[in-house]
Design an enzyme around this catalytic site. Structure first.
Site, mmCIF file in Angstrom:
data_model
loop_
_atom_site.group_PDB
_atom_site.id
_atom_site.type_symbol
_atom_site.label_atom_id
_atom_site.label_comp_id
_atom_site.label_asym_id
_atom_site.label_seq_id
_atom_site.Cartn_x
_atom_site.Cartn_y
_atom_site.Cartn_z
ATOM 1 N N CYS A 180 5.097 0.003 -12.225
ATOM 2 C CA CYS A 180 5.146 1.170 -12.864
ATOM 3 C C CYS A 180 6.621 1.103 -13.571
ATOM 4 O O CYS A 180 7.438 1.985 -13.792
ATOM 5 C CB CYS A 180 5.249 2.449 -12.077
ATOM 6 S SG CYS A 180 6.544 2.511 -10.632
ATOM 7 N N GLY A 239 -0.535 5.057 0.023
ATOM 8 C CA GLY A 239 -2.057 4.841 0.006
ATOM 9 C C GLY A 239 -2.966 5.306 -1.094
ATOM 10 O O GLY A 239 -3.990 5.360 -1.268
ATOM 11 N N GLY A 240 -1.978 5.522 -2.226
ATOM 12 C CA GLY A 240 -2.770 6.186 -3.385
ATOM 13 C C GLY A 240 -3.585 5.258 -3.813
ATOM 14 O O GLY A 240 -4.763 5.497 -4.131
ATOM 15 N N LYS A 241 -3.388 4.001 -4.308
ATOM 16 C CA LYS A 241 -4.386 2.941 -4.767
ATOM 17 C C LYS A 241 -5.132 2.483 -3.694
ATOM 18 O O LYS A 241 -6.456 2.066 -4.171
ATOM 19 C CB LYS A 241 -3.287 1.913 -5.426
ATOM 20 C CG LYS A 241 -2.659 2.219 -6.539
ATOM 21 C CD LYS A 241 -2.212 1.124 -7.448
ATOM 22 C CE LYS A 241 -1.416 1.596 -8.707
ATOM 23 N NZ LYS A 241 -0.141 2.441 -8.284
ATOM 24 N N ASP A 270 2.005 -3.012 4.236
ATOM 25 C CA ASP A 270 3.030 -2.784 3.514
ATOM 26 C C ASP A 270 4.397 -3.552 4.408
ATOM 27 O O ASP A 270 4.148 -3.477 5.561
ATOM 28 C CB ASP A 270 3.488 -1.484 3.249
ATOM 29 C CG ASP A 270 4.340 -1.258 2.142
ATOM 30 O OD1 ASP A 270 3.937 -0.788 0.907
ATOM 31 O OD2 ASP A 270 5.693 -1.505 2.248
ATOM 32 N N ALA A 273 0.881 -1.193 -0.153
ATOM 33 C CA ALA A 273 0.005 0.082 0.020
ATOM 34 C C ALA A 273 0.571 1.330 -0.034
ATOM 35 O O ALA A 273 0.336 2.296 -0.703
ATOM 36 C CB ALA A 273 -1.073 -0.146 1.194
#
Length: 432
Positions: free
Chosen positions: A361, A242-244, A262, A239
């Site tokens: 990414c 926490g963006g997603k 995490d 996580a």
């Protein structure tokens, strides 16, 4: 400061970065502290020059036939800013803090040299050792793909549908030049020029009240492609900040159970305040404590496990241009091991019929399709959900997205050139 003086300051900073081997962000911060007379516009313009030089570091040196801070800056002005030799000479006149006048060799290079004969890694501005990896995924298009990854990224926002809608937020942010994103139905975009400062999003009322978050459209799409639904048990296994996690919570409409964890509890530090601001009440943040497994009570019960995998970050070169030049082959090997481990950990958490959404990414095949094939080889109970099926969550944009993104049997690859997003790979796997 005059535009010419800004060029001189940029050359000085590049010399510092080279000599001290410090990250560009640190060098820029220290320079700003030591030069209080420079206004915010000056600092933004100088930062823009530095980031553009880092983005086009190899090709600029090739154009100038010299790899010095001054040469890289001059070459960048031609390649990235589109300036000709006369325009550059007008800034390099040697008076009042301006750079020294162009030499005959410099003017000749700016006038005549091109990238036509440059090797792919030079023309595309990436480390040479990465060329086989990029050739594997992009083939002859790798220079064009890498060049797009060397451009400046826009500022993307995600509208928090738990608190508002894009139609309501957009009019309130028009003063920032905000437009809807092309793919995400909950995204907003602010295009930024070379010298533009990032707008003060954190001071906007919609941000303060939790109606918007900063998130690249590619990251938004990665969450959407996971297919999280209201009422499900969803685990965000990596996580971080926490963006997603926030995106998943909005997709779940506050219904169901969302667990965020995490392996590094320090990465989770910002998530608590972000969850509170976003009005999310069904999220359980589990920080690791010692050697204890924070998910020890969960076995084969999750509907969805999202893995925002630790990766090389090659897809984010637009935002972190100096990172690509610091990247070494050993870092890739470490990431591949981490990814295999987190995939195997996720397999034990998913219930029969449940899903794993694997996201990186990165644009490197070793971190993407190769990892998925390796995982399915180790866990035959899992199979890849056909990419065209996962794209159906984009509704009326699904067909256009499929035509733009790079599809493989393992999933979707988004890139700046193809989708206008950061580079993201998404694969969804289903357990029998």
């Amino acid at each position: 400061m005059t535009p010419a003086a800004r060029l001189s300051a940029a050359i000085e900073l590049i010399e510092t970065i080279d000599a001290q081997r410090v990250p560009a962000a640190k060098a820029l911060k220290e320079w700003g502290t030591a030069h209080r007379f420079a206004g915010s516009g000056d600092r933004a313009a100088i930062a823009g020059l530095i980031w553009d030089v880092l983005r086009r570091r190899a090709s600029s040196a090739w154009i100038m036939d010299a790899d010095t801070p001054r040469a890289r800056l001059l070459g960048m002005l031609k390649l990235e800013r589109g300036m000709d030799a006369d325009a550059i000479a007008n800034l390099c006149h040697g008076e009042r803090f301006a750079p020294e006048p162009l030499s005959a060799a410099e003017r000749a290079a700016l006038t005549s040299r091109t990238l036509d004969e440059a090797p792919p890694h030079i023309a595309g501005d990436y480390p040479e050792w990465l060329d086989p990896h990029l050739a594997k995924v992009f083939g002859d298009d790798r220079v064009a793909e890498a060049t797009a990854m060397a451009s400046r990224a826009p500022l993307d926002l995600r509208v928090n549908t738990l608190k508002s809608s894009r139609d309501k937020v957009l009019p309130r942010l028009l003063h920032l030049g905000t437009e809807p994103t092309p793919w995400s139905s909950i995204g907003l975009r602010i295009e930024l020029g070379a010298d533009a400062r990032n707008p003060g999003i954190h001071a906007e009322e919609d941000f303060i009240k939790g109606a918007i978050e900063v998130q690249d459209e590619g990251s938004q799409l990665a969450a959407l492609l996971s297919g999280a639904k209201p009422g499900e048990q969803v685990i965000d296994l990596c996580a971080g900040a926490g963006g997603k996690t926030l995106a998943l919570a909005a997709m779940m409409q506050g219904k169901g159970r969302l667990i965020a964890t995490d392996h590094d509890k320090r990465q989770l530090a910002p998530i608590y305040e972000r969850l509170s601001r976003a009005g999310i009440h069904n999220a359980d943040v589990r920080a690791p404590k010692g050697d204890a497994d924070p998910l020890a009570d969960i076995r084969a019960s999750a509907d969805l496990v999202l893995i925002d995998a630790p990766c090389t970050g090659t897809g984010t070169w637009r935002r972190n241009p100096d990172a690509k030049w610091r990247m070494r082959p050993g870092a890739l090997e470490v990431r591949l091991k981490d990814q295999s481990e987190v995939l195997d950990r996720a397999a034990a958490l998913v219930k029969p019929g449940g899903r794993i959404a694997y996201v990186t990414c990165s644009v490197l095949p070793a971190e993407n399709g190769d990892q998925i094939r390796g995982f399915v080889g180790r866990h035959s109970e899992f199979s890849v959900v056909p990419p065209e099926q996962t794209a159906s969550v984009l509704w009326d944009k699904a067909e256009a997205f499929a035509a733009a993104a790079l599809e493989s049997p393992e999933g979707w690859l988004m890139t700046p050139r193809r989708t206008g997003t950061d580079g993201f790979f998404v694969s969804v796997l289903k357990k029998a």
